[in-house]
Design a protein around this motif. Structure first.
Motif, mmCIF file in Angstrom:
data_model
loop_
_atom_site.group_PDB
_atom_site.id
_atom_site.type_symbol
_atom_site.label_atom_id
_atom_site.label_comp_id
_atom_site.label_asym_id
_atom_site.label_seq_id
_atom_site.Cartn_x
_atom_site.Cartn_y
_atom_site.Cartn_z
ATOM 1 N N ASP A 264 9.934 -3.673 -3.517
ATOM 2 C CA ASP A 264 8.731 -3.740 -2.918
ATOM 3 C C ASP A 264 7.880 -2.660 -2.826
ATOM 4 O O ASP A 264 8.426 -1.916 -1.952
ATOM 5 C CB ASP A 264 8.378 -4.801 -1.939
ATOM 6 C CG ASP A 264 7.121 -5.327 -1.576
ATOM 7 O OD1 ASP A 264 6.525 -6.002 -2.163
ATOM 8 O OD2 ASP A 264 6.671 -4.805 -0.471
ATOM 9 N N SER A 265 6.864 -2.238 -3.595
ATOM 10 C CA SER A 265 6.132 -1.116 -3.323
ATOM 11 C C SER A 265 5.241 -1.106 -1.806
ATOM 12 O O SER A 265 5.446 0.091 -1.340
ATOM 13 C CB SER A 265 5.018 -1.067 -4.285
ATOM 14 O OG SER A 265 5.342 -1.153 -5.647
ATOM 15 N N GLN A 266 5.049 -1.995 -1.311
ATOM 16 C CA GLN A 266 4.468 -1.877 0.129
ATOM 17 C C GLN A 266 5.593 -1.366 0.932
ATOM 18 O O GLN A 266 5.553 -0.663 1.912
ATOM 19 C CB GLN A 266 3.912 -3.133 0.750
ATOM 20 C CG GLN A 266 3.060 -2.951 1.997
ATOM 21 C CD GLN A 266 2.032 -2.143 1.986
ATOM 22 O OE1 GLN A 266 1.243 -2.179 1.203
ATOM 23 N NE2 GLN A 266 2.127 -1.080 2.874
ATOM 24 N N SER A 298 -3.575 -2.320 -14.265
ATOM 25 C CA SER A 298 -3.483 -3.188 -13.188
ATOM 26 C C SER A 298 -2.516 -2.951 -12.333
ATOM 27 O O SER A 298 -2.787 -2.747 -11.220
ATOM 28 C CB SER A 298 -3.534 -4.557 -13.749
ATOM 29 O OG SER A 298 -3.418 -5.553 -12.438
ATOM 30 N N LYS A 299 -1.236 -2.710 -12.852
ATOM 31 C CA LYS A 299 -0.085 -2.256 -12.216
ATOM 32 C C LYS A 299 -0.105 -0.889 -11.521
ATOM 33 O O LYS A 299 0.113 -1.022 -10.374
ATOM 34 C CB LYS A 299 1.215 -2.416 -12.680
ATOM 35 C CG LYS A 299 1.509 -4.103 -13.124
ATOM 36 C CD LYS A 299 1.852 -4.752 -12.074
ATOM 37 C CE LYS A 299 2.139 -6.464 -12.462
ATOM 38 N NZ LYS A 299 2.389 -7.175 -11.356
ATOM 39 N N CYS A 300 -0.539 -0.101 -12.338
ATOM 40 C CA CYS A 300 -0.802 1.334 -11.833
ATOM 41 C C CYS A 300 -1.834 1.321 -10.470
ATOM 42 O O CYS A 300 -1.805 1.946 -9.302
ATOM 43 C CB CYS A 300 -1.255 2.241 -12.693
ATOM 44 S SG CYS A 300 0.209 2.569 -13.774
ATOM 45 N N ARG A 301 -2.834 0.385 -10.900
ATOM 46 C CA ARG A 301 -4.095 0.495 -9.648
ATOM 47 C C ARG A 301 -3.373 -0.075 -8.340
ATOM 48 O O ARG A 301 -3.847 0.274 -7.193
ATOM 49 C CB ARG A 301 -5.083 -0.158 -10.169
ATOM 50 C CG ARG A 301 -5.973 0.447 -11.281
ATOM 51 C CD ARG A 301 -7.609 -0.065 -11.371
ATOM 52 N NE ARG A 301 -7.913 0.832 -12.455
ATOM 53 C CZ ARG A 301 -8.423 1.917 -12.564
ATOM 54 N NH1 ARG A 301 -8.589 2.456 -11.032
ATOM 55 N NH2 ARG A 301 -9.190 2.447 -13.402
ATOM 56 N N GLU A 302 -2.527 -0.989 -8.420
ATOM 57 C CA GLU A 302 -1.840 -1.718 -7.400
ATOM 58 C C GLU A 302 -1.175 -0.676 -6.618
ATOM 59 O O GLU A 302 -1.106 -0.489 -5.451
ATOM 60 C CB GLU A 302 -1.103 -2.873 -7.727
ATOM 61 C CG GLU A 302 -1.593 -4.083 -8.297
ATOM 62 C CD GLU A 302 -0.621 -5.243 -8.757
ATOM 63 O OE1 GLU A 302 0.593 -5.113 -8.233
ATOM 64 O OE2 GLU A 302 -1.291 -6.382 -9.396
ATOM 65 N N LEU A 303 -0.263 0.135 -7.243
ATOM 66 C CA LEU A 303 0.458 0.884 -6.547
ATOM 67 C C LEU A 303 -0.257 2.177 -6.007
ATOM 68 O O LEU A 303 -0.157 2.802 -4.924
ATOM 69 C CB LEU A 303 1.541 1.552 -7.674
ATOM 70 C CG LEU A 303 2.533 2.658 -7.137
ATOM 71 C CD1 LEU A 303 3.337 1.872 -5.955
ATOM 72 C CD2 LEU A 303 3.232 3.199 -8.338
ATOM 73 N N SER A 305 -3.346 2.117 -4.924
ATOM 74 C CA SER A 305 -4.021 1.349 -3.913
ATOM 75 C C SER A 305 -3.086 1.329 -2.649
ATOM 76 O O SER A 305 -3.542 1.824 -1.440
ATOM 77 C CB SER A 305 -4.639 0.014 -4.078
ATOM 78 O OG SER A 305 -5.180 -0.415 -2.821
ATOM 79 N N ILE A 306 -1.998 1.192 -2.661
ATOM 80 C CA ILE A 306 -0.903 0.946 -1.602
ATOM 81 C C ILE A 306 -0.753 2.278 -1.235
ATOM 82 O O ILE A 306 -0.459 2.507 0.016
ATOM 83 C CB ILE A 306 0.491 0.152 -2.019
ATOM 84 C CG1 ILE A 306 0.303 -1.142 -2.578
ATOM 85 C CG2 ILE A 306 1.517 0.520 -1.119
ATOM 86 C CD1 ILE A 306 1.433 -1.758 -3.213
ATOM 87 N N THR A 336 -5.169 5.945 -15.629
ATOM 88 C CA THR A 336 -5.450 5.317 -14.486
ATOM 89 C C THR A 336 -5.336 6.355 -13.271
ATOM 90 O O THR A 336 -5.874 6.555 -12.422
ATOM 91 C CB THR A 336 -4.563 4.062 -14.139
ATOM 92 O OG1 THR A 336 -4.717 3.314 -15.391
ATOM 93 C CG2 THR A 336 -4.991 3.597 -13.021
#
Length: 340
Positions: A264-266, A298-303, A305-306, A336
């Protein structure tokens, strides 16, 4: 900033103008260069050409120079198969019983042709990109995973369950550590910018955290310390869900931890922030190879952002990119990261 400067800053936790990208893309790079894996692994000039063309095509900030996960094992006498269009793979074990560890000759990995090909490819890339693109000299398997190759995965895991076998297991790990430090020293002499190892068999998806702490952690720590003695930053790769051992991985002192998308990245952010840099951890198959550019973005932006509150991120897939990864997906990752 150029690629070398971005990754150097990210490893130190210093500000960067944008998130750097360092790809684990040797199979994809070989295919795009028109090389079979046999041709790729046999010629350092071709290895360097494949990675150079990849940088010219995609504009990533760093190169992880990897060839396979069987070179050190082959240098220590493990039977290895060399398929025409797949990475080399171990076939069988060097030791039929753990007791045979005491009969092994002293390791001398510099004599192995595959090691020398790997080193020369890094030298060529360093001369070409010096100070512009960051060169990570990967050094194959860490001691626990290398021991698994020598003994055979099934035999190694069964041996570790027997308390009476522990002394011999540690002798094998010491032997593998010696081979590993030989490779690290040789790689450092190429002028590369960073050293790294993979310890896939030591991940929490295969062994318990207790077993990791007993048999793998101290050797991972010693490798990081040895790299620092050589004057270079160090990265440790672990496959699978590393959540149960995140604190242990950070405690090794590695400058960067390269992790699988299953972690989990978070939680990775919370464990590593201000202590180590994450390299990763986008799904190499389900997202990068089989997804769409929109999914990759989308997945890169999520990471991103974290990790928006820290520069300690080097964007990459969580493991090696399949040769069949669509170029558009790689372009989406880098676009991205560039903030486009």
């Amino acid at each position: 900033m150029n690629g070398y400067q971005r990754i150097t800053a990210a490893l130190k936790g210093e500000p960067v103008d944008r998130t750097p990208v360092m790809l684990h893309n040797f199979m994809m790079a070989a295919r795009e260069a028109g090389l079979s894996m046999r041709e790729f692994r046999s010629d350092p000039r071709e290895i360097a050409r494949a990675f150079t063309e990849s940088v010219e095509r995609y504009g990533q900030d760093g190169i992880m120079v990897d060839i396979d996960t069987a070179t050190l094992a082959a240098a220590l006498g493990v039977p290895v198969a060399y398929p025409d269009d797949e990475p080399a793979v171990c076939r069988g074990a060097r030791l039929s019983t753990l007791a045979e560890v005491d009969e092994l000759p002293p390791p001398d990995v510099a004599r192995h042709e595959g090691v020398q090909v790997w080193l020369e490819a890094v030298r060529i890339l360093k001369r070409h990109f010096d100070g512009e693109v960051f060169i990570r000299g990967n050094c194959d398997q860490a001691p626990f995973s290398l021991a698994s190759h020598l003994r055979g995965a099934e035999g190694w895991m069964l041996d570790l369950m027997e308390p009476d076998y522990a002394p011999a297991a540690f002798r094998l790990l010491d032997y593998c550590y010696e081979a590993g430090t030989q490779f690290l020293r040789l790689m450092a002499s190429t002028g590369c910018d960073m050293l790294s190892n993979g310890d896939s068999s030591a991940g929490a998806s295969l062994i318990s955290p207790r077993m990791h702490r007993k048999f793998a952690h101290s050797y991972e720590t010693r490798l990081a310390s040895f790299a620092h003695e050589l004057g270079l930053p160090y990265a440790q790769h672990v496959c699978g869900n590393a959540r149960p051992i995140l604190a242990d991985l950070v405690a090794t002192g590695a400058d960067a931890i390269e992790l699988d998308f299953k972690t989990d990245s978070q939680r990775v952010h919370d464990a590593l922030k201000d202590r180590a840099t994450l390299i990763g951890n986008i799904d190499p198959t389900g997202v990068m190879a089989q997804g769409t550019p929109e999914l990759v973005e989308s997945k890169c932006r999520e990471l991103l952002s974290i990790f928006s509150d820290t520069p300690r991120l080097i964007l990459n897939a969580g493991c090696a990119l399949p040769a069949t990864t669509p170029p558009g997906n790689l372009q989406a990752m880098i676009r991205t990261a560039h903030g486009c």
